[in-house]
Design a protein around this motif. Sequence first.
Motif: not given
Length: 163
Positions: A55-67, A69-79
């Motif tokens: 359904a979606c991929i979201t990317a997040i930059d947590n910044g230089p302090q945390v150093n 990045m995250e990629v989040i995947y939202n999946l759905t099983s329709i049936p």
Amino acid sequence: MTFSEITDLLAAQFGPDFQVNTQNIQPYFTVPVEQLVDVCQFLRDDERLFFDLLACITAIDNGPQVNTMEVIYNLTSIPYEHNLMLKIVVPRNDTNKALPSVPSIAHIWRTADWHEREAFDLVGIHFDNHPDLRRILLPTDWVGHPLRVDYEEEEQYHGIKTK
């Protein structure tokens, strides 16, 4: 299928390398980046799960302090009418070095093609083996990735003031 049942299936298939977070409204797995493709292939192809929609991929930059990045995947099983969120965490790069790299899953779900291009364009995450990784929202000669925490907008773009 419940989140804990999915957890059990993934642990049986891939071992206990997943971090499980059930504290959020929507629980999620943090998957090691090197297992992402295999996990996604399993989630789509296993007939007990059949996550047929990315359904979606979201990317997040947590910044230089945390150093990171995250990629989040939202999946759905329709049936089967169940949803799942996966997350991967990668080291963040300095602005003058190569972009953080994540394997593409566009060969598993076609919708990943455009979602990965958007994450590349706006956040600056490179997706290895993507079939056509290029900007999708910004002009091809745009400098930088505007959703990065340390992004600095240019004063002008082709003679047009941007600030």
